[in-house]
Design a protein around this motif. Structure first.
Motif, PDB file in Angstrom:
ATOM      1  N   ALA A 122       3.776  10.182  -7.364  1.00 41.61           N
ATOM      2  CA  ALA A 122       4.732  10.425  -8.451  1.00 41.61           C
ATOM      3  C   ALA A 122       4.030  10.572  -9.806  1.00 41.61           C
ATOM      4  N   GLY A 123       2.702  10.447  -9.835  1.00 45.80           N
ATOM      5  CA  GLY A 123       1.982  10.679 -11.076  1.00 45.80           C
ATOM      6  C   GLY A 123       1.177   9.509 -11.603  1.00 45.80           C
ATOM      7  N   LEU A 124       1.244   8.371 -10.945  1.00 48.91           N
ATOM      8  CA  LEU A 124       0.474   7.201 -11.379  1.00 48.91           C
ATOM      9  C   LEU A 124      -0.774   7.081 -10.500  1.00 48.91           C
ATOM     10  N   GLN A 125      -1.661   8.074 -10.592  1.00 49.55           N
ATOM     11  CA  GLN A 125      -2.808   8.177  -9.698  1.00 49.55           C
ATOM     12  C   GLN A 125      -3.732   6.976  -9.731  1.00 49.55           C
ATOM     13  N   ASP A 126      -3.814   6.285 -10.838  1.00 50.58           N
ATOM     14  CA  ASP A 126      -4.737   5.155 -10.961  1.00 50.58           C
ATOM     15  C   ASP A 126      -4.165   3.844 -10.421  1.00 50.58           C
ATOM     16  N   TRP A 127      -2.928   3.848  -9.971  1.00 47.33           N
ATOM     17  CA  TRP A 127      -2.306   2.604  -9.507  1.00 47.33           C
ATOM     18  C   TRP A 127      -2.814   2.205  -8.137  1.00 47.33           C
ATOM     19  N   ASP A 128      -2.987   0.885  -7.964  1.00 48.89           N
ATOM     20  CA  ASP A 128      -3.331   0.342  -6.662  1.00 48.89           C
ATOM     21  C   ASP A 128      -2.343  -0.774  -6.322  1.00 48.89           C
ATOM     22  N   GLU A 129      -2.622  -1.507  -5.252  1.00 45.99           N
ATOM     23  CA  GLU A 129      -1.701  -2.541  -4.793  1.00 45.99           C
ATOM     24  C   GLU A 129      -1.490  -3.638  -5.839  1.00 45.99           C
ATOM     25  N   MET A 130      -2.522  -4.012  -6.562  1.00 41.41           N
ATOM     26  CA  MET A 130      -2.372  -5.059  -7.580  1.00 41.41           C
ATOM     27  C   MET A 130      -1.495  -4.594  -8.740  1.00 41.41           C
ATOM     28  N   ASP A 131      -1.576  -3.317  -9.100  1.00 37.87           N
ATOM     29  CA  ASP A 131      -0.691  -2.783 -10.141  1.00 37.87           C
ATOM     30  C   ASP A 131       0.757  -2.884  -9.696  1.00 37.87           C
ATOM     31  N   ARG A 190       0.837  -1.214   0.000  1.00 33.66           N
ATOM     32  CA  ARG A 190       0.000   0.000   0.000  1.00 33.66           C
ATOM     33  C   ARG A 190       0.866   1.256   0.000  1.00 33.66           C
ATOM     34  N   ASP A 191       1.957   1.242   0.776  1.00 30.69           N
ATOM     35  CA  ASP A 191       2.871   2.388   0.801  1.00 30.69           C
ATOM     36  C   ASP A 191       3.516   2.606  -0.563  1.00 30.69           C
ATOM     37  N   VAL A 192       3.945   1.522  -1.213  1.00 30.74           N
ATOM     38  CA  VAL A 192       4.555   1.639  -2.545  1.00 30.74           C
ATOM     39  C   VAL A 192       3.543   2.247  -3.507  1.00 30.74           C
ATOM     40  N   ALA A 193       2.311   1.773  -3.480  1.00 31.87           N
ATOM     41  CA  ALA A 193       1.261   2.307  -4.355  1.00 31.87           C
ATOM     42  C   ALA A 193       1.054   3.800  -4.083  1.00 31.87           C
ATOM     43  N   ALA A 194       1.041   4.190  -2.812  1.00 32.69           N
ATOM     44  CA  ALA A 194       0.844   5.602  -2.471  1.00 32.69           C
ATOM     45  C   ALA A 194       1.984   6.462  -3.009  1.00 32.69           C
ATOM     46  N   PHE A 195       3.237   5.992  -2.889  1.00 33.23           N
ATOM     47  CA  PHE A 195       4.368   6.745  -3.432  1.00 33.23           C
ATOM     48  C   PHE A 195       4.237   6.902  -4.949  1.00 33.23           C
ATOM     49  N   LEU A 196       3.850   5.835  -5.621  1.00 36.18           N
ATOM     50  CA  LEU A 196       3.715   5.905  -7.080  1.00 36.18           C
ATOM     51  C   LEU A 196       2.556   6.792  -7.486  1.00 36.18           C
ATOM     52  N   GLN A 197       1.487   6.810  -6.705  1.00 35.21           N
ATOM     53  CA  GLN A 197       0.379   7.721  -6.980  1.00 35.21           C
ATOM     54  C   GLN A 197       0.842   9.167  -6.865  1.00 35.21           C
ATOM     55  N   GLY A 199      16.173  -7.833  -3.169  1.00 34.82           N
ATOM     56  CA  GLY A 199      16.136  -8.446  -1.841  1.00 34.82           C
ATOM     57  C   GLY A 199      14.822  -9.129  -1.534  1.00 34.82           C
ATOM     58  N   GLY A 200      14.098  -9.539  -2.559  1.00 38.88           N
ATOM     59  CA  GLY A 200      12.822 -10.212  -2.378  1.00 38.88           C
ATOM     60  C   GLY A 200      11.712  -9.459  -3.076  1.00 38.88           C
ATOM     61  N   GLY A 201      10.694 -10.176  -3.441  1.00 38.64           N
ATOM     62  CA  GLY A 201       9.568  -9.600  -4.161  1.00 38.64           C
ATOM     63  C   GLY A 201       8.611  -8.840  -3.266  1.00 38.64           C
ATOM     64  N   PRO A 202       7.430  -8.557  -3.790  1.00 34.70           N
ATOM     65  CA  PRO A 202       6.469  -7.739  -3.056  1.00 34.70           C
ATOM     66  C   PRO A 202       5.924  -8.393  -1.789  1.00 34.70           C
ATOM     67  N   GLU A 203       6.193  -9.672  -1.587  1.00 35.93           N
ATOM     68  CA  GLU A 203       5.723 -10.350  -0.378  1.00 35.93           C
ATOM     69  C   GLU A 203       6.732 -10.265   0.759  1.00 35.93           C
ATOM     70  N   VAL A 204       7.915  -9.711   0.528  1.00 33.78           N
ATOM     71  CA  VAL A 204       8.998  -9.687   1.529  1.00 33.78           C
ATOM     72  C   VAL A 204       9.058  -8.307   2.204  1.00 33.78           C
ATOM     73  N   TRP A 205       8.774  -8.303   3.523  1.00 34.30           N
ATOM     74  CA  TRP A 205       8.812  -7.056   4.281  1.00 34.30           C
ATOM     75  C   TRP A 205       9.553  -7.204   5.601  1.00 34.30           C
ATOM     76  N   THR A 206      10.330  -8.258   5.749  1.00 31.47           N
ATOM     77  CA  THR A 206      11.145  -8.412   6.952  1.00 31.47           C
ATOM     78  C   THR A 206      12.596  -8.567   6.554  1.00 31.47           C
ATOM     79  N   HIS A 207      13.482  -8.153   7.435  1.00 30.51           N
ATOM     80  CA  HIS A 207      14.931  -8.202   7.183  1.00 30.51           C
ATOM     81  C   HIS A 207      15.445  -9.597   7.414  1.00 30.51           C
TER      82      HIS A 207
END
Length: 71
Positions: A43-52, A34-41, A63-71
């Motif tokens: 940056a100009g990609l207003q229509d992007w959501d989490e699936m995009d 969700r945070d990545v989507a918000a940053f991209l929105q 360091g891992g795909g979109p499912e990796v959020w731990t060190h």
């Protein structure tokens, strides 16, 4: 080697945050898709959501795909 993808999501840090870069500008530290989507929105990609974010070939996940959020 430089990436041919304009968006880079870096490996998680000790707190699980991942830096998000568009071209040469760091947009911030994301803690979820969700945070990545918000940053991209912002940056100009207003229509992007989490699936995009998950499906996009424009994003290089380091360091891992979109499912990796731990060190």
């Amino acid at each position: 080697m430089a990436s041919d993808r304009p968006v880079v999501v870096y490996p998680p840090d000790e707190d699980g945050g991942r830096r998000v870069r568009v071209e040469e500008k760091i947009l911030g530290l994301a803690y979820s898709i969700r945070d990545v989507a918000a940053f991209l929105q912002e940056a100009g990609l207003q229509d992007w959501d989490e699936m995009d974010v998950v499906r996009s070939a424009l994003i290089e996940w380091r360091g891992g795909g979109p499912e990796v959020w731990t060190h």
